[in-house]
Design a protein around this motif. Structure first.
Motif, PDB file in Angstrom:
ATOM      1  N   PRO A   6       0.197  20.748   6.721  1.00  0.00           N
ATOM      2  CA  PRO A   6      -0.219  20.047   5.507  1.00  0.00           C
ATOM      3  C   PRO A   6      -1.410  19.138   5.783  1.00  0.00           C
ATOM      4  N   LYS A   7      -2.270  19.000   4.784  1.00  0.00           N
ATOM      5  CA  LYS A   7      -3.564  18.343   4.972  1.00  0.00           C
ATOM      6  C   LYS A   7      -3.464  16.960   5.606  1.00  0.00           C
ATOM      7  N   ALA A   8      -2.485  16.185   5.219  1.00  0.00           N
ATOM      8  CA  ALA A   8      -2.378  14.815   5.726  1.00  0.00           C
ATOM      9  C   ALA A   8      -2.221  14.752   7.239  1.00  0.00           C
ATOM     10  N   TYR A   9      -1.794  15.855   7.849  1.00  0.00           N
ATOM     11  CA  TYR A   9      -1.522  15.859   9.289  1.00  0.00           C
ATOM     12  C   TYR A   9      -2.636  16.534  10.094  1.00  0.00           C
ATOM     13  N   VAL A  10      -3.700  16.937   9.418  1.00  0.00           N
ATOM     14  CA  VAL A  10      -4.843  17.533  10.109  1.00  0.00           C
ATOM     15  C   VAL A  10      -5.569  16.439  10.893  1.00  0.00           C
ATOM     16  N   PRO A  11      -5.888  16.669  12.160  1.00  0.00           N
ATOM     17  CA  PRO A  11      -6.490  15.609  12.972  1.00  0.00           C
ATOM     18  C   PRO A  11      -8.009  15.501  12.835  1.00  0.00           C
ATOM     19  N   LEU A  12      -8.490  14.278  12.945  1.00  0.00           N
ATOM     20  CA  LEU A  12      -9.896  13.968  13.156  1.00  0.00           C
ATOM     21  C   LEU A  12      -9.961  13.194  14.459  1.00  0.00           C
ATOM     22  N   ARG A  13     -10.562  13.783  15.487  1.00  0.00           N
ATOM     23  CA  ARG A  13     -10.595  13.136  16.794  1.00  0.00           C
ATOM     24  C   ARG A  13      -9.188  12.748  17.262  1.00  0.00           C
ATOM     25  N   GLY A  56       0.829  -1.194   0.000  1.00  0.00           N
ATOM     26  CA  GLY A  56       0.000   0.000   0.000  1.00  0.00           C
ATOM     27  C   GLY A  56       0.864   1.244   0.000  1.00  0.00           C
ATOM     28  N   ILE A  57       0.557   2.188  -0.877  1.00  0.00           N
ATOM     29  CA  ILE A  57       1.249   3.479  -0.910  1.00  0.00           C
ATOM     30  C   ILE A  57       0.247   4.561  -0.533  1.00  0.00           C
ATOM     31  N   VAL A  58       0.542   5.295   0.530  1.00  0.00           N
ATOM     32  CA  VAL A  58      -0.332   6.379   0.985  1.00  0.00           C
ATOM     33  C   VAL A  58       0.321   7.704   0.627  1.00  0.00           C
ATOM     34  N   ALA A  59      -0.324   8.465  -0.255  1.00  0.00           N
ATOM     35  CA  ALA A  59       0.215   9.742  -0.713  1.00  0.00           C
ATOM     36  C   ALA A  59      -0.074  10.828   0.318  1.00  0.00           C
ATOM     37  N   ALA A  60       0.995  11.330   0.958  1.00  0.00           N
ATOM     38  CA  ALA A  60       0.835  12.332   2.014  1.00  0.00           C
ATOM     39  C   ALA A  60       1.891  13.431   1.902  1.00  0.00           C
ATOM     40  N   ALA A  61       2.375  13.673   0.674  1.00  0.00           N
ATOM     41  CA  ALA A  61       3.463  14.641   0.493  1.00  0.00           C
ATOM     42  C   ALA A  61       2.976  16.019   0.099  1.00  0.00           C
ATOM     43  N   GLY A  62       1.684  16.156  -0.228  1.00  0.00           N
ATOM     44  CA  GLY A  62       1.177  17.436  -0.695  1.00  0.00           C
ATOM     45  C   GLY A  62       0.877  18.402   0.441  1.00  0.00           C
ATOM     46  N   GLN A  63       0.564  19.636   0.062  1.00  0.00           N
ATOM     47  CA  GLN A  63       0.261  20.675   1.043  1.00  0.00           C
ATOM     48  C   GLN A  63      -1.229  20.772   1.336  1.00  0.00           C
ATOM     49  N   ARG A  81      -6.674  11.948  15.706  1.00  0.00           N
ATOM     50  CA  ARG A  81      -5.935  11.037  14.830  1.00  0.00           C
ATOM     51  C   ARG A  81      -5.820  11.679  13.454  1.00  0.00           C
ATOM     52  N   PRO A  82      -4.620  12.074  13.035  1.00  0.00           N
ATOM     53  CA  PRO A  82      -4.453  12.744  11.748  1.00  0.00           C
ATOM     54  C   PRO A  82      -4.928  11.886  10.579  1.00  0.00           C
ATOM     55  N   LEU A  83      -5.231  12.558   9.478  1.00  0.00           N
ATOM     56  CA  LEU A  83      -5.736  11.858   8.297  1.00  0.00           C
ATOM     57  C   LEU A  83      -4.786  10.759   7.850  1.00  0.00           C
ATOM     58  N   VAL A  84      -3.482  11.043   7.830  1.00  0.00           N
ATOM     59  CA  VAL A  84      -2.521  10.038   7.368  1.00  0.00           C
ATOM     60  C   VAL A  84      -2.510   8.833   8.294  1.00  0.00           C
ATOM     61  N   VAL A  85      -2.660   9.042   9.574  1.00  0.00           N
ATOM     62  CA  VAL A  85      -2.699   7.933  10.533  1.00  0.00           C
ATOM     63  C   VAL A  85      -3.926   7.063  10.270  1.00  0.00           C
ATOM     64  N   ARG A  86      -5.066   7.691  10.055  1.00  0.00           N
ATOM     65  CA  ARG A  86      -6.288   6.931   9.786  1.00  0.00           C
ATOM     66  C   ARG A  86      -6.174   6.142   8.481  1.00  0.00           C
ATOM     67  N   SER A  87      -5.547   6.744   7.469  1.00  0.00           N
ATOM     68  CA  SER A  87      -5.410   6.064   6.182  1.00  0.00           C
ATOM     69  C   SER A  87      -4.461   4.868   6.272  1.00  0.00           C
ATOM     70  N   VAL A  88      -3.359   5.038   6.984  1.00  0.00           N
ATOM     71  CA  VAL A  88      -2.432   3.917   7.181  1.00  0.00           C
ATOM     72  C   VAL A  88      -3.108   2.812   7.990  1.00  0.00           C
ATOM     73  N   ILE A 119      -2.542   2.463  -4.559  1.00  0.00           N
ATOM     74  CA  ILE A 119      -2.221   3.883  -4.432  1.00  0.00           C
ATOM     75  C   ILE A 119      -3.420   4.563  -3.765  1.00  0.00           C
ATOM     76  N   HIS A 120      -3.167   5.160  -2.612  1.00  0.00           N
ATOM     77  CA  HIS A 120      -4.256   5.712  -1.807  1.00  0.00           C
ATOM     78  C   HIS A 120      -3.941   7.142  -1.385  1.00  0.00           C
ATOM     79  N   ASP A 121      -4.965   7.983  -1.342  1.00  0.00           N
ATOM     80  CA  ASP A 121      -4.811   9.353  -0.880  1.00  0.00           C
ATOM     81  C   ASP A 121      -5.015   9.401   0.628  1.00  0.00           C
ATOM     82  N   ALA A 122      -4.070  10.028   1.329  1.00  0.00           N
ATOM     83  CA  ALA A 122      -4.220  10.186   2.774  1.00  0.00           C
ATOM     84  C   ALA A 122      -5.498  10.941   3.112  1.00  0.00           C
ATOM     85  N   ALA A 123      -5.952  11.800   2.178  1.00  0.00           N
ATOM     86  CA  ALA A 123      -7.145  12.609   2.420  1.00  0.00           C
ATOM     87  C   ALA A 123      -8.424  11.778   2.456  1.00  0.00           C
TER      88      ALA A 123
END
Length: 265
Positions: free
Chosen positions: A26-33, A10-17, A35-42, A111-115
């Motif tokens: 950067p968006k991938a590090y914005v938290p939901l409860r 699995g590749i999680v794309a989290a390099a964008g702004q 837990r950041p988006l990238v953490v939830r996606s992983v 290929i997955h978007d962290a968003a």
């Protein structure tokens, strides 16, 4: 003798702004409860029970922060390996960096978007199984509910910018909204990227990995997507995701110790 099982990466794309979200990070590090988006996606990748390794594509300047974040949430030392790879300037560049970091030519790659942080693990498994069954490229899709118009710039400029006019209305029954993860035969996706990046000035611009495979001549199959795999791009998207999480993940209240309990007056 049966063929060895193919590895699934699995590749999680989290390099964008993700500037449209308007967040301080950067968006991938914005938290939901918390837990950041990238953490939830992983975590969704790991919970799919079908992935053998996860690569997280990050910008070089975020490496220390990302590693600390994944460690905090127990993902660095998870049973399934999770590793960081530096991405590039554009999403296509980042994905190409991730593909080159995989040693196994015969793997299946997702290929997955962290968003898309609320993507159900079951949908990830559904995409993967179809590739394992023999498809070279698989995307999750949903029917389009809105009427879609093809528009073109009008020659009638009334000082309000160039107005748009409707050129055509495609048949909605043939339209689908595309989600991620998108699954591919790694060897085929690598070959498509090699051809694409070898062009000095390609007229075609890949909007996603599936469009690149179409351009390369590979048939792209569809499986049923999931409304939960919504892409968090704008503040409104984030509010919707927050509402979903608040409903799905009730707050766990800590029981106060005897010393912290309110005393009777």
């Amino acid at each position: 003798m049966p063929a060895p099982a193919r590895r699934v990466i699995g590749i999680v794309a989290a390099a964008g702004q993700g500037t449209r979200l308007g967040a301080a990070v950067p968006k991938a590090y914005v938290p939901l409860r918390e837990r950041p988006l990238v953490v939830r996606s992983v975590r969704a990748m790991l919970n799919s029970a079908i992935v053998d390794e996860v690569i997280v594509l990050i910008s070089p300047e975020m490496e220390s922060y990302a590693r600390e974040l994944l460690t905090k949430h127990g993902l660095v030392d998870a049973e399934i390996p999770v590793r960081l790879v530096h991405g590039g300037g554009e999403r296509a560049d980042s994905v190409w960096c991730g593909l080159q970091a995989i040693a196994d030519d015969d793997a299946v790659v997702l290929i997955h978007d962290a968003a898309r942080a609320l993507t159900p693990p079951g949908m990830i498994a559904r995409v993967t199984r179809r590739v394992l069954e023999g498809a070279d490229a698989v995307i999750p899709v949903l029917p389009v509910s809105d009427t879609i118009k093809v528009v073109a710039a009008s020659s009638d400029d009334r000082g309000e910018g160039t107005p748009l006019t409707v050129a055509s209305t495609p048949d909605r029954s043939q339209l689908r909204a595309v989600q991620t993860p998108q699954g591919f035969d790694l060897r085929q996706l690598r070959a498509a990227n090699e051809k694409y990046f070898a062009l000095p000035d390609p007229e075609f611009v890949a909007t996603d990995d599936a469009s690149l495979m179409e351009w390369f001549g590979v048939t792209v199959e569809c499986v049923t997507g999931d409304p939960m795999a919504l892409k968090i791009t704008t503040p409104l998207d984030l509010k919707l995701a927050q509402s979903i999480v608040d409903e799905a993940e009730p707050t766990i209240f800590e029981v106060p110790s005897d010393n912290s309990r309110p005393q009777p007056q």
